[in-house]
Design a protein around this motif. Structure first.
Motif, short mmCIF file in Angstrom:
data_model
loop_
_atom_site.label_atom_id
_atom_site.label_comp_id
_atom_site.label_asym_id
_atom_site.label_seq_id
_atom_site.Cartn_x
_atom_site.Cartn_y
_atom_site.Cartn_z
N GLY A 22 49.28 -37.41 25.69
CA GLY A 22 48.58 -37.66 24.63
C GLY A 22 47.37 -36.82 24.54
O GLY A 22 46.56 -37.31 23.98
N THR A 23 47.30 -35.63 25.23
CA THR A 23 46.16 -35.08 25.32
C THR A 23 45.95 -33.74 24.13
O THR A 23 47.07 -33.69 23.53
N ALA A 34 42.91 -20.41 30.77
CA ALA A 34 42.47 -21.06 29.24
C ALA A 34 42.31 -22.65 29.22
O ALA A 34 42.96 -23.33 30.27
N HIS A 35 41.54 -23.16 28.53
CA HIS A 35 41.20 -24.66 28.25
C HIS A 35 42.25 -25.04 27.16
O HIS A 35 42.49 -24.15 26.52
N PRO A 36 42.37 -26.40 27.11
CA PRO A 36 43.33 -27.05 26.25
C PRO A 36 42.56 -26.80 24.94
O PRO A 36 41.37 -26.62 24.66
N ALA A 37 43.26 -26.82 23.64
CA ALA A 37 42.61 -26.95 22.40
C ALA A 37 41.57 -27.88 22.04
O ALA A 37 41.68 -28.74 22.65
N LEU A 50 52.64 -23.79 12.93
CA LEU A 50 51.30 -24.10 13.31
C LEU A 50 50.94 -25.46 13.60
O LEU A 50 49.94 -25.67 14.46
N ASN A 51 51.54 -26.44 13.15
CA ASN A 51 51.19 -27.92 13.51
C ASN A 51 51.58 -27.96 15.19
O ASN A 51 51.01 -28.88 15.84
N ARG A 52 52.50 -26.99 15.57
CA ARG A 52 52.89 -27.19 17.10
C ARG A 52 52.06 -26.02 17.70
O ARG A 52 52.47 -25.91 18.92
N LEU A 108 48.95 -34.18 15.76
CA LEU A 108 49.56 -33.31 16.75
C LEU A 108 48.48 -32.50 17.59
O LEU A 108 48.76 -32.41 18.85
N TRP A 109 47.58 -31.79 16.93
CA TRP A 109 46.53 -31.17 17.64
C TRP A 109 45.66 -31.93 18.51
O TRP A 109 45.40 -31.62 19.37
N LEU A 110 45.52 -33.08 18.06
CA LEU A 110 44.73 -34.22 18.93
C LEU A 110 45.36 -34.71 20.00
O LEU A 110 44.96 -35.00 21.11
N HIS A 111 46.57 -35.26 19.63
CA HIS A 111 47.16 -36.07 20.52
C HIS A 111 48.68 -35.44 20.93
O HIS A 111 49.63 -36.16 21.66
#
Length: 232
Positions: A105-106, A221-224, A161-163, A97-100
């Protein structure tokens, strides 16, 4: 020129290093085992990386929960031992989830949980606590109510946290406030000390994620970060 290290980053590094030193000292003094020490150190590193929004927290988490699963089973904290197996699966999900999990899918960005979802989360946490409490009492588990309560709080925290919900840190703080005396009661003093450090790091995580969310809301802010990224 390299960017100066922020005060929060320095404090997180100091706390993590202190945990590692105390873990080794605890083993040398006969107060803990190498299994507990390894669980403690990987746990501290995992929380540090989570506060900094580094996706590397997930592979470290997989090692950490595997170690804690064995440790808690040996201490007859059956719900916490079972929780680690659930964490293993949730960590794999969270990693993806953190990756995609963002738009198209970002990488996922920090967000706030919707009020309706928060209400469902509270209701599920209460029901899960009651079910686990009755189950653990029947199974003869130690400190069954508090074991069930911390398990429920931790599962809710991990789901959020996963989200990348800011509110995940509130759940972690609540769980840590119970974990510290619980592990001290079970004479897992090194683990109790670790969760005291977790409590401080969770408070720092809450402040950091709230600040990032506010900055994102303002469009600055920038994406994670991606798989090799970490917050500055």
């Amino acid at each position: 020129m390299p960017r100066p290290i922020s005060r929060q980053t320095a404090l997180l590094a100091t706390l993590t290093t202190a945990v590692a030193v105390l873990a080794v000292a605890g083993v040398r003094l006969g107060l803990s085992t190498w299994l507990e020490a390894a669980s403690v150190v990987t746990g501290a590193v995992c929380v540090w990386l989570t506060v900094r929004e580094s996706v590397w927290n997930f592979p470290i988490s997989l090692a950490n929960v595997s170690l804690f699963c064995v440790l808690f089973f040996q201490s007859r904290l059956f719900a916490d031992a079972g929780l680690q197996a659930v964490y293993f699966v949730l960590s794999l999900i969270g990693w993806r989830l953190w990756l995609h999990g963002g738009e198209r899918g970002t990488a996922l960005r920090i967000s706030r949980i919707r009020p309706r979802h928060a209400g469902v989360m509270v209701a599920c946490g209460i029901v899960l606590t009651l079910v686990l409490w009755m189950t653990l009492r029947y199974a003869g588990g130690s400190a069954s109510f508090f074991d069930a309560l911390t398990t429920s709080l931790s599962l809710c925290a991990q789901w959020m946290l996963n989200r990348k919900h800011v509110e995940s840190w509130y759940a972690w703080i609540a769980a840590d406030l119970v974990y510290v005396p619980l592990y001290a009661y079970k004479e897992l003093y090194l683990t109790a000390g670790l969760y005291a450090v977790f409590l401080v790091m969770a408070a720092m995580g809450l402040m950091q994620w709230r600040a990032t969310w506010r900055a994102q809301d303002g469009g600055t802010a920038h994406p994670a970060p991606g798989p090799v990224g970490a917050a500055a």
